[in-house]
Write an enzyme that holds these catalytic residues in place. Structure first.
Site, PDB file in Angstrom:
ATOM      1  N   SER A  89      24.524  66.543  15.478  1.00 40.13           N
ATOM      2  CA  SER A  89      25.923  66.223  15.161  1.00 40.13           C
ATOM      3  C   SER A  89      26.119  64.729  15.033  1.00 40.13           C
ATOM      4  O   SER A  89      25.335  63.926  15.566  1.00 40.13           O
ATOM      5  CB  SER A  89      26.910  66.733  16.216  1.00 40.13           C
ATOM      6  OG  SER A  89      26.835  68.123  16.352  1.00 40.13           O
ATOM      7  N   ASN A  90      27.195  64.349  14.340  1.00 46.26           N
ATOM      8  CA  ASN A  90      27.746  62.997  14.386  1.00 46.26           C
ATOM      9  C   ASN A  90      29.179  63.089  14.885  1.00 46.26           C
ATOM     10  O   ASN A  90      29.867  64.076  14.611  1.00 46.26           O
ATOM     11  CB  ASN A  90      27.808  62.350  12.994  1.00 46.26           C
ATOM     12  CG  ASN A  90      26.490  62.348  12.274  1.00 46.26           C
ATOM     13  OD1 ASN A  90      25.474  61.974  12.827  1.00 46.26           O
ATOM     14  ND2 ASN A  90      26.516  62.758  11.008  1.00 46.26           N
TER      15      ASN A  90
END
Length: 794
Positions: free
Chosen positions: A232-233
């Site tokens: 994820s970011n």
């Protein structure tokens, strides 16, 4: 007076004497919920109470994803062998593990037989579910079952993937909690289901297997661990970084596109008690990433380990007895029986210790063999963790980043993720306050076994000596759960500029305030960051350079820029190398390859992974080969902890292996019939089993793409096939101060898993066009976008 007339008069008299509350109990439904569905099949569920909220959610998520959910419940019921065959396997897409059905059934049946979940449910909050969470779960069960009843059972389901299948059945409350528990274990025991469910002691005459060195086993685990199918970011911007002076959030989780770890998007409202919108993993009737009226949050997968193996010294001649502080201790046993088909069963005895169950493998790697001298036990910090349910329930009501931080500290239930949040007051939060075994660096140094020294060096994962009590997990005074770190020893930041995380450790969540001094089992410090992390930090610094500020649109543009950081670092070097090949021929595994117009194509490439990008395919094939080289061979300028965002850099084009990677890329494209100047969108497509095919932008995180798509190369057709995971439920949330967040979302793979559903691929086509869905939160916005309204009474 007639007998009938007397009966009528008596009934009337009885009714007149009933208390008003008794009459109300006869007429008031148990569940009362209104569901307004807006564009792209997004339900806005408004209920009179939490039970009704769960009822509405259960009905809606079942209607869109019944086959996937039923498959998940079959798994946690330990019924995969019965319905899908004991010798077959499935992929636990959430962590990428391939699991044998029979081993899986033994793993989950052992949990079910020992009533582990029931015992946790009996504990008071925060250890067990709160009363409100229990109401939601009960309502969810009834809503899910109401959907099945409405369609006439499995035979009435329109999804061909499970229509009429015997494993699609009504669920019970314990099924729901078993699913909750499966998700809690995703990054711990969930990576060792095969290794736990299949662990058996060596026979008395069994030959001792040849065991690779500790270093070789640790290297294999490190390489495999890096391929885990979740990431994820997230970026949280505070008041100093936004044009509005309020918060701004990008949530960009990279999660599975298929399987039970998909997100489902919804708004959940109980007037006066909860109003939250966002995404939840299938089977969890709470929003796990999203926003309330004044706060938005997301998660990224943390680097902290949730488990440690313990190496046991066995008593000679007794492979099920281990030595602890000089005394022999018999392993505990449980004989588990599972159905393997109609009328057939199989039993297996599983073994456990004071540390946890015996295991032999992780992610399919048999690196922990059970020999006459040694065995390994899985110490799982999430094994007693149901606190995460209360955590998310409380976050779903929170209205500020500071409140989220207090929820984290109070429940200490986050099982395997970082938390990133922003709010309309302009506070940006990063925190890795998550369930982590209490193993200090000093203890690891004293207690690591030979393989533990290697896994600690490669991964930061200790393998502790299980023969000494001094090597058991330690305790913190502020930890709710014994054996884990308390919040005082976990990293977090609260700032007014920005914080970010892209699955590297906490260290550079804000480069101006590096977080240091934490245990290695939580994460590394002063080490090279991934190109994806560097891309995010670079883009944010560019956005805020010179006192500039950001808007919601700026954040959307940042993500959809599809900028590829590896290309940005090395494209010019690669072009120069291409033009220097003698006679215009690049070396490759199959001999010299003519570069043709490849150099010019690469020189003109826009260094993005947009659909129209020409040269992106050529560079990707090159980089996927070159980046496998050690850093010392790949870069001219090596990593410098004093300049972590800008190093390493400068491609080592004099290395023959780098040159060969370019020639191999040309051969790959030619073999697949792909022109070197083909646009990315012509050969990068989501291709689903029903034949739906949609071009998609973005690319692998290993290339530094922020908009991640973990696509695999197919030698015959390029990057065309089912997308296993990548950007999933994306949200960009800004605040205006009026309690109605200004937000945009996109659920990249769409709401439904049913090919017959109109919402099976509608958001995917929108994603292909780099579009966004306008988030509808406040009543007027929901009303303006309502496509249909349903009132459910139950």
């Amino acid at each position: 007076m007639s007998r009938r007339r007397l009966a009528v008069l008596l009934a009337a008299a009885l009714t007149a004497t009933l208390a008003p509350t008794a009459l109300a109990s006869q007429t008031t439904p148990k569940y009362d919920v209104t569901i307004r569905t807006t564009e792209y099949g997004i339900p806005h569920i408004e209920a009179k109470d939490f039970g009704s909220l769960g009822y509405g959610y259960g009905h809606e998520v079942a209607s869109a994803t019944i086959c996937t959910l039923a498959d998940a419940y079959t798994t946690v019921r330990a019924q995969r062998s019965r319905y899908f065959g004991p010798s077959n396997s499935y992929v636990f897409v959430g962590n990428g593990a391939t699991v044998n059905n029979l081993n899986s059934d033994f793993f989950f049946q052992q949990i079910n037989d020992e009533k582990r979940i029931e015992k946790m449910m009996r504990r008071p909050a925060p250890y067990g579910p709160s009363d409100d969470v229990r109401q939601i779960a009960r309502g969810y069960v009834d809503g899910y079952n109401r959907y099945l009843e409405d369609v006439g059972g499995s035979k009435g389901i329109s999804d061909p993937n499970c229509k009429g299948k015997p494993w699609v059945t009504p669920i019970t409350e314990i099924d729901v909690y078993r699913r909750f528990y499966q998700l809690a274990l995703l990054a711990s025991s969930g990576v060792a289901i095969d290794g736990i469910g299949g662990a058996q002691p060596p026979g008395p005459s069994a030959p001792v297997p040849a065991i690779p060195s500790a270093d070789a086993r640790a290297r294999a685990l490190a390489a495999r661990w890096k391929t885990l199918a979740i990431g994820s970011n997230a970026i949280a911007v505070g008041k100093d970084g936004t044009t509005s002076g309020r918060g701004l959030l990008l949530g960009n989780p990279h999660f599975p596109w298929v399987g039970s770890e998909r997100f489902f998007q919804a708004q959940l409202t109980v007037p006066g008690k909860m109003d939250v919108a966002g995404g939840s993993l299938l089977g969890v009737p709470l929003v796990l990433i999203g926003h309330t009226a004044h706060m938005a949050w997301s998660h990224t997968v943390s680097t902290a380990f949730r488990f440690t193996p313990f190496q046991l010294t066995l008593v000679p001649g007794s492979p099920t007895t281990y030595v602890y502080d000089g005394k022999p201790v018999a392993m505990t046993t449980r004989t588990v029986t599972v159905a393997t088909g109609p009328g057939t069963k199989q039993s297996r005895t599983l073994y456990s210790t004071r540390f946890g169950p015996i295991l032999t493998s992780i992610l399919g790697l048999p690196i922990f063999p059970w020999t006459p001298a040694t065995a390994f036990a899985m110490g799982d910090a999430n094994a007693p963790n149901f606190r995460y349910l209360n955590h998310f329930f409380e976050v779903d009501k929170a209205q500020s980043s500071k409140e989220v931080l207090q929820v984290l500290k109070r429940n200490q239930g986050i099982p395997w993720v970082n938390t990133i949040a922003s709010d309309d007051q302009g506070d940006a939060l990063y925190a890795d306050i998550s369930v982590t075994p209490h193993v200090t660096d000093a203890q690891a140094q004293v207690c690591d076994t030979a393989i533990g020294q290697a896994t600690s060096a490669y991964l930061g994962l200790p393998v502790l000596d299980g023969s000494r009590s001094q090597c058991a997990w330690g305790n913190d005074p502020d930890a709710l759960q014994p054996g884990t770190f308390g919040p005082s020893h976990m990293p977090y930041l609260l700032r007014s500029d920005y914080v970010t995380n892209s699955n590297d450790s906490y260290w550079l969540s804000q480069p101006r305030q590096p977080l240091t001094g934490f245990a290695r089992i939580i994460g590394d410090e002063n080490t090279e960051r991934s190109t994806r992390t560097r891309n995010g930090l670079t883009m944010m610094e560019e956005q805020l350079r010179g006192g500039r500020t950001m808007t919601r649109q700026d954040m959307q543009d940042l993500l959809w820029s599809d900028r590829q950081y590896s290309g940005q670092l090395t494209r010019d070097d690669a072009v120069a190398m291409c033009r220097s090949f003698p006679g215009g021929y690049a070396p490759s595994a199959s001999g010299p390859v003519a570069v043709g117009k490849a150099c010019d194509v690469l020189a003109k490439w826009d260094v993005t992974d947009r659909l129209a990008s020409r040269g992106a395919l050529l560079f990707r094939r090159f980089w996927e080969g070159a980046s496998a080289l050690p850093a010392q061979a790949l870069w001219r300028v090596q990593f410098d902890p004093k300049d972590p965002v800008n190093t390493p850099r400068e491609l080592n084009t004099s290395n023959p292996a780098v040159m060969k990677a370019f020639g191999d890329a040309l051969s790959d494209l030619a073999g697949a019939g792909i022109p070197v100047d083909a646009p990315l969108g012509a050969f990068q497509k989501d291709q689903r089993p029903d034949g739906t095919t949609i071009a998609v932008h973005g690319g692998p995180g290993g290339l530094g793409d922020f908009n991640v798509l973990s696509v695999s190369w197919n030698a015959k057709k390029g990057y065309v096939g089912p997308i296993p995971h990548g950007s999933s439920f994306i949200q960009v949330v800004s605040f205006t101060g009026d309690g109605c967040p200004d937000a945009r979302t996109i659920l990249t793979y769409s709401q439904s898993t049913n090919p017959a559903d109109p919402h099976y691929a509608d958001q995917t086509r929108l994603f292909s066009r780099s579009g966004w869905v306008t988030d509808r939160f406040c009543p007027a916005a929901v009303a303006a976008g309502t496509v249909s309204t349903r009132h459910l009474i139950g």
